[in-house]
Scaffold this active site. Structure first.
Site, PDB file in Angstrom:
ATOM      1  N   GLY A  85      26.994  30.698  34.572  1.00 34.92           N
ATOM      2  CA  GLY A  85      26.255  29.515  33.644  1.00 34.92           C
ATOM      3  C   GLY A  85      26.776  30.047  32.253  1.00 34.92           C
ATOM      4  N   SER A 152      32.676  33.951  36.442  1.00 30.42           N
ATOM      5  CA  SER A 152      32.571  33.135  35.238  1.00 30.42           C
ATOM      6  C   SER A 152      31.670  33.856  34.233  1.00 30.42           C
ATOM      7  CB  SER A 152      31.859  31.849  35.910  1.00 30.42           C
ATOM      8  OG  SER A 152      31.944  30.672  35.093  1.00 30.42           O
ATOM      9  N   TRP A 153      30.604  33.107  33.785  1.00 32.90           N
ATOM     10  CA  TRP A 153      29.699  33.625  32.756  1.00 32.90           C
ATOM     11  C   TRP A 153      29.418  35.077  33.152  1.00 32.90           C
ATOM     12  CZ3 TRP A 153      28.301  34.948  28.105  1.00 32.90           C
ATOM     13  CH2 TRP A 153      26.758  35.568  28.025  1.00 32.90           C
ATOM     14  N   ASP A 306      41.863  27.137  38.920  1.00 37.38           N
ATOM     15  CA  ASP A 306      40.577  26.884  38.225  1.00 37.38           C
ATOM     16  C   ASP A 306      40.675  26.109  36.864  1.00 37.38           C
ATOM     17  OD1 ASP A 306      38.096  27.364  36.769  1.00 37.38           O
ATOM     18  OD2 ASP A 306      38.084  29.386  37.751  1.00 37.38           O
ATOM     19  N   HIS A 334      37.493  27.240  40.846  1.00 40.68           N
ATOM     20  CA  HIS A 334      36.648  28.002  40.241  1.00 40.68           C
ATOM     21  C   HIS A 334      35.357  28.485  41.139  1.00 40.68           C
ATOM     22  CE1 HIS A 334      34.687  29.592  36.805  1.00 40.68           C
ATOM     23  NE2 HIS A 334      33.343  29.008  36.947  1.00 40.68           N
TER      24      HIS A 334
END
Length: 359
Positions: A85, A152-153, A306, A334
């Site tokens: 996120g 990711s985050w 990605d 991703h």
């Protein structure tokens, strides 16, 4: 939407032969079947579904109540799963990347999302609040050190936690690396990724007046926090659609609609963090502080294609870090659910079993 598409596949077959839109319907049917088979392939690499042995809500004392769960082996090697996120929340599938006989898997929904409350709140919600939450969880569970597992985050948060608490990390397993830098945000919200998907980029940009398009994060911020719920919901869906549409290497531009409440929490939280440079204080903060974690070992699983977090960030993170192994996955984007990504993450965690049990 995936289940609706799958249910519709049979009816598409019925009309396809005689329809004047035969070619378009055939392409849609092919996309549906590819989506279904791709998801099945990814799931086949995971461990069977598992239920938590512990679920609780922790009051953080500043208005936030954070949902946390544990699954796997109660006396196993602790793994902390950090979702993406910001605002993505955890899902049951995230429990399934780990041997349940070996790992004690800890998951939590970060402030403002998932089962944590209040939903979509950005008050007292920064990277440093999340780092404090991790420490609160670690102490509540009487855990000394974690294997940090994030994408990711979630990779950003794992790296930030390890940098600030290097003695609490055993190993980092990262996917789709995001370093929280201005260059990465400019790529995704400044037209870089849009050059590859101009029709999807136009859908994201067109609702914003031309005079505001030089700063789309700021333009969306004004609308996501306008106080007008109808407007906030509309722009939250647009924000979430842009990211979701590019998550897979097989992105077709299909219109995937997130539930309104989920989209609003996801978009508000993600935009809040990005509007504030992920609260890291300086651009390039993670790479500047990498020496603090170079004694640790890390494994990066990165999709070659990605579009959300391009491989250059993973490469820069790994370059010169002797204990870091970068595994580039061809024909993967991703998403955590990409078959190649899922397979490699399970392989990494299986490969760490003996090492982690002995350390």
């Amino acid at each position: 939407i995936a289940s609706n598409l799958a249910t519709s596949a049979a009816s598409i077959v019925v009309v396809i032969a005689d329809s004047p839109w035969r070619n378009g319907l055939a392409a849609l049917y092919s996309t549906i079947m590819d989506h279904r088979s791709g998801q099945k392939r990814a799931v086949e690499y995971l461990y069977p579904p598992i239920e938590p042995f512990d679920q609780r809500v922790i009051d953080m004392g500043d208005g936030h109540r954070v949902y946390m769960e544990q699954c796997g082996a109660p006396d196993g090697v602790p793994v902390l799963v950090l979702h993406g996120g910001p605002g993505g929340g955890c899902s049951p599938a995230m429990r399934r990347y780990f041997d349940p006989e070996v790992y004690r898997v800890v998951l939590f929904d970060q402030r403002g999302c998932g089962r944590s409350r209040p939903t979509a709140s950005v008050q007292a919600n920064t990277t440093w609040h999340l780092i404090e939450d991790i420490e609160t969880i670690r102490q509540a569970l009487n855990i000394d050190r974690f294997v940090l597992f994030g994408g990711s985050w979630g990779a950003t948060l794992a790296l930030t936690y390890a940098i600030t608490h290097p003695d609490r990390a055993r190993h980092l397993v990262l996917r789709g690396v995001f370093l929280g830098s201005k260059a990465e945000l400019d790529w995704f919200y400044g037209g870089g990724a849009g050059a590859f998907y101009p029709e999807l980029w136009a859908r994201f940009v067109t609702p914003i007046p031309e005079a505001e398009r030089g700063d789309l994060i700021g333009a969306y911020h004004r609308r996501l926090f306008s106080g007008n719920m109808v407007e906030e919901m509309r722009f939250a869906r647009l924000w979430a659609q842009w990211e979701n549409a590019l998550a897979s290497v097989t992105a077709s531009g299909a219109h995937y609609e997130s539930p309104s409440d989920y989209a609003r929490a996801f978009a508000r939280l993600e935009n809040h963090y990005f509007q504030n440079g992920c609260f890291l204080g300086q651009d390039g903060w993670i790479l500047a502080h990498r020496p603090r974690i170079e004694a640790l070992r890390a494994t990066i699983v990165q999709g070659r294609f990605d579009m959300i977090c391009p491989p250059v960030s993973a490469w820069r993170l790994a370059e010169g870090w002797r204990g870091c192994e970068l595994r580039m996955i061809g024909m993967a984007g991703h998403a955590l659910s990409e078959p190649g990504i899922s397979a490699e993450l399970v392989h990494v965690m299986d490969g760490l079993r003996a090492q982690m049990k002995d350390s």
